[in-house]
Design a protein around this motif. Structure first.
Motif, mmCIF file in Angstrom:
data_model
loop_
_atom_site.group_PDB
_atom_site.id
_atom_site.type_symbol
_atom_site.label_atom_id
_atom_site.label_comp_id
_atom_site.label_asym_id
_atom_site.label_seq_id
_atom_site.Cartn_x
_atom_site.Cartn_y
_atom_site.Cartn_z
ATOM 1 N N ASP A 75 -59.487 39.282 12.905
ATOM 2 C CA ASP A 75 -60.648 38.965 13.753
ATOM 3 C C ASP A 75 -60.368 37.776 14.667
ATOM 4 O OD1 ASP A 75 -62.099 41.053 12.665
ATOM 5 O OD2 ASP A 75 -63.166 39.791 11.226
ATOM 6 N N ASP A 76 -59.730 36.737 14.122
ATOM 7 C CA ASP A 76 -59.386 35.565 14.948
ATOM 8 C C ASP A 76 -58.405 35.962 16.045
ATOM 9 O OD1 ASP A 76 -60.993 33.869 13.462
ATOM 10 O OD2 ASP A 76 -59.328 33.026 12.288
ATOM 11 N N ALA A 77 -57.381 36.725 15.687
ATOM 12 C CA ALA A 77 -56.388 37.156 16.677
ATOM 13 C C ALA A 77 -57.040 38.014 17.750
ATOM 14 C CB ALA A 77 -55.260 37.919 15.991
ATOM 15 N N THR A 78 -57.989 38.865 17.365
ATOM 16 C CA THR A 78 -58.706 39.705 18.332
ATOM 17 C C THR A 78 -59.515 38.849 19.294
ATOM 18 O OG1 THR A 78 -58.830 41.588 16.827
ATOM 19 C CG2 THR A 78 -60.494 41.479 18.571
ATOM 20 N N ARG A 79 -60.290 37.927 18.748
ATOM 21 C CA ARG A 79 -61.154 37.074 19.572
ATOM 22 C C ARG A 79 -60.335 36.265 20.585
ATOM 23 N NH1 ARG A 79 -63.413 34.538 15.722
ATOM 24 N NH2 ARG A 79 -62.363 32.541 15.847
ATOM 25 N N PHE A 80 -59.249 35.667 20.122
ATOM 26 C CA PHE A 80 -58.431 34.849 21.021
ATOM 27 C C PHE A 80 -57.632 35.700 22.005
ATOM 28 C CE2 PHE A 80 -59.451 31.644 17.877
ATOM 29 C CZ PHE A 80 -59.688 30.538 18.677
ATOM 30 N N ALA A 81 -57.249 36.908 21.620
ATOM 31 C CA ALA A 81 -56.539 37.810 22.541
ATOM 32 C C ALA A 81 -57.438 38.182 23.718
ATOM 33 C CB ALA A 81 -56.065 39.062 21.818
ATOM 34 N N LEU A 82 -58.700 38.478 23.428
ATOM 35 C CA LEU A 82 -59.645 38.823 24.494
ATOM 36 C C LEU A 82 -59.844 37.636 25.436
ATOM 37 C CD1 LEU A 82 -62.242 40.800 22.359
ATOM 38 C CD2 LEU A 82 -60.624 41.763 24.004
ATOM 39 N N ARG A 83 -59.994 36.463 24.854
ATOM 40 C CA ARG A 83 -60.203 35.252 25.658
ATOM 41 C C ARG A 83 -58.970 34.940 26.519
ATOM 42 N NH1 ARG A 83 -61.903 29.981 22.521
ATOM 43 N NH2 ARG A 83 -63.152 31.583 21.522
ATOM 44 N N LYS A 84 -57.774 35.045 25.938
ATOM 45 C CA LYS A 84 -56.547 34.756 26.685
ATOM 46 C C LYS A 84 -56.314 35.791 27.789
ATOM 47 C CE LYS A 84 -52.862 32.523 27.678
ATOM 48 N NZ LYS A 84 -52.966 31.196 28.290
ATOM 49 N N ALA A 85 -56.599 37.058 27.505
ATOM 50 C CA ALA A 85 -56.450 38.100 28.525
ATOM 51 C C ALA A 85 -57.384 37.847 29.702
ATOM 52 C CB ALA A 85 -56.690 39.471 27.912
ATOM 53 N N GLU A 86 -58.618 37.435 29.419
ATOM 54 C CA GLU A 86 -59.551 37.100 30.504
ATOM 55 C C GLU A 86 -58.992 35.961 31.356
ATOM 56 O OE1 GLU A 86 -63.263 36.239 28.562
ATOM 57 O OE2 GLU A 86 -63.779 38.367 28.377
ATOM 58 N N GLN A 87 -58.415 34.962 30.708
ATOM 59 C CA GLN A 87 -57.819 33.836 31.436
ATOM 60 C C GLN A 87 -56.663 34.303 32.318
ATOM 61 O OE1 GLN A 87 -56.245 30.823 28.846
ATOM 62 N NE2 GLN A 87 -55.658 29.482 30.518
ATOM 63 N N VAL A 88 -55.807 35.157 31.791
ATOM 64 C CA VAL A 88 -54.677 35.684 32.563
ATOM 65 C C VAL A 88 -55.179 36.482 33.769
ATOM 66 C CG1 VAL A 88 -52.760 37.324 32.484
ATOM 67 C CG2 VAL A 88 -53.061 35.683 30.635
ATOM 68 N N ILE A 89 -56.193 37.298 33.562
ATOM 69 C CA ILE A 89 -56.780 38.095 34.656
ATOM 70 C C ILE A 89 -57.346 37.167 35.730
ATOM 71 C CG2 ILE A 89 -58.698 39.627 35.260
ATOM 72 C CD1 ILE A 89 -58.182 40.973 32.457
ATOM 73 N N ASP A 90 -58.093 36.150 35.304
ATOM 74 C CA ASP A 90 -58.698 35.214 36.259
ATOM 75 C C ASP A 90 -57.631 34.457 37.058
ATOM 76 O OD1 ASP A 90 -61.204 36.019 35.404
ATOM 77 O OD2 ASP A 90 -61.505 34.273 34.094
ATOM 78 N N GLU A 91 -56.504 34.149 36.431
ATOM 79 C CA GLU A 91 -55.451 33.399 37.106
ATOM 80 C C GLU A 91 -54.561 34.273 37.984
ATOM 81 O OE1 GLU A 91 -53.319 31.442 33.966
ATOM 82 O OE2 GLU A 91 -54.927 29.982 33.631
ATOM 83 N N GLN A 92 -54.249 35.504 37.520
ATOM 84 C CA GLN A 92 -53.258 36.326 38.219
ATOM 85 C C GLN A 92 -53.827 37.544 38.930
ATOM 86 O OE1 GLN A 92 -49.805 37.216 35.842
ATOM 87 N NE2 GLN A 92 -49.982 35.302 34.728
ATOM 88 N N GLY A 93 -54.969 38.043 38.507
ATOM 89 C CA GLY A 93 -55.542 39.235 39.135
ATOM 90 C C GLY A 93 -54.579 40.410 39.089
ATOM 91 N N ASP A 94 -54.525 41.203 40.154
ATOM 92 C CA ASP A 94 -53.660 42.389 40.216
ATOM 93 C C ASP A 94 -52.172 42.046 40.167
ATOM 94 O OD1 ASP A 94 -55.909 43.940 40.358
ATOM 95 O OD2 ASP A 94 -55.758 44.367 42.492
ATOM 96 N N ALA A 95 -51.814 40.805 40.441
ATOM 97 C CA ALA A 95 -50.408 40.403 40.406
ATOM 98 C C ALA A 95 -49.795 40.558 39.028
ATOM 99 C CB ALA A 95 -50.258 38.958 40.881
ATOM 100 N N ILE A 96 -50.608 40.668 38.022
ATOM 101 C CA ILE A 96 -50.120 40.847 36.647
ATOM 102 C C ILE A 96 -49.276 42.121 36.510
ATOM 103 C CG2 ILE A 96 -52.098 42.125 35.738
ATOM 104 C CD1 ILE A 96 -51.870 40.447 33.214
ATOM 105 N N PHE A 97 -49.490 43.088 37.391
ATOM 106 C CA PHE A 97 -48.790 44.365 37.314
ATOM 107 C C PHE A 97 -47.498 44.408 38.129
ATOM 108 C CE2 PHE A 97 -53.377 45.494 36.827
ATOM 109 C CZ PHE A 97 -53.321 45.699 35.460
ATOM 110 N N ARG A 98 -47.192 43.349 38.840
ATOM 111 C CA ARG A 98 -45.952 43.318 39.637
ATOM 112 C C ARG A 98 -44.784 43.022 38.730
ATOM 113 N NH1 ARG A 98 -49.123 40.147 43.724
ATOM 114 N NH2 ARG A 98 -50.009 41.774 45.020
ATOM 115 N N ASP A 99 -43.651 43.631 39.029
ATOM 116 C CA ASP A 99 -42.451 43.435 38.202
ATOM 117 C C ASP A 99 -41.816 42.140 38.476
ATOM 118 O OD1 ASP A 99 -42.800 45.868 36.985
ATOM 119 O OD2 ASP A 99 -41.630 46.920 38.502
#
Length: 99
Positions: A75-99
């Protein structure tokens, strides 16, 4: 020989775990992306991991996020994974998919 395999990790167990299909524990939408928490069991703990997806130009793009962070519960790993993914999305946006 068996001793050496155990000592140096020649059992193949890590390879099997890494190639196994991740178990999704929770899914959330954020800023047009879909986040799927996929904590990885490791040594009695859970490694923070998630799958980030978004449909772009009719194709679903995905990014597998795995961090070094370990948590005592799934549960802790799930909660923090969701939070960290949101942070990555907010910082990188679509660029996350570039190689």
């Amino acid at each position: 020989m068996s001793f050496l395999k155990k000592l140096f990790g020649g059992s193949g167990q890590a390879t099997d775990a890494a190639s196994a299909k991740p178990t999704i524990t929770e899914t959330r939408e954020h800023a047009g992306f879909t986040i799927k928490a996929t904590p990885i069991p490791e040594g009695g703990q859970f490694r923070l991991a998630a799958l980030i997806e978004k449909e772009i130009g009719g194709a679903v793009k995905s990014h597998r996020m795995i961090r070094a962070d370990l948590f005592p519960s799934k549960d802790d790993a799930t909660r923090f994974a969701l939070r960290k993914a949101e942070q990555v999305i907010d910082e990188q946006g679509d660029a996350i998919f570039r190689d």
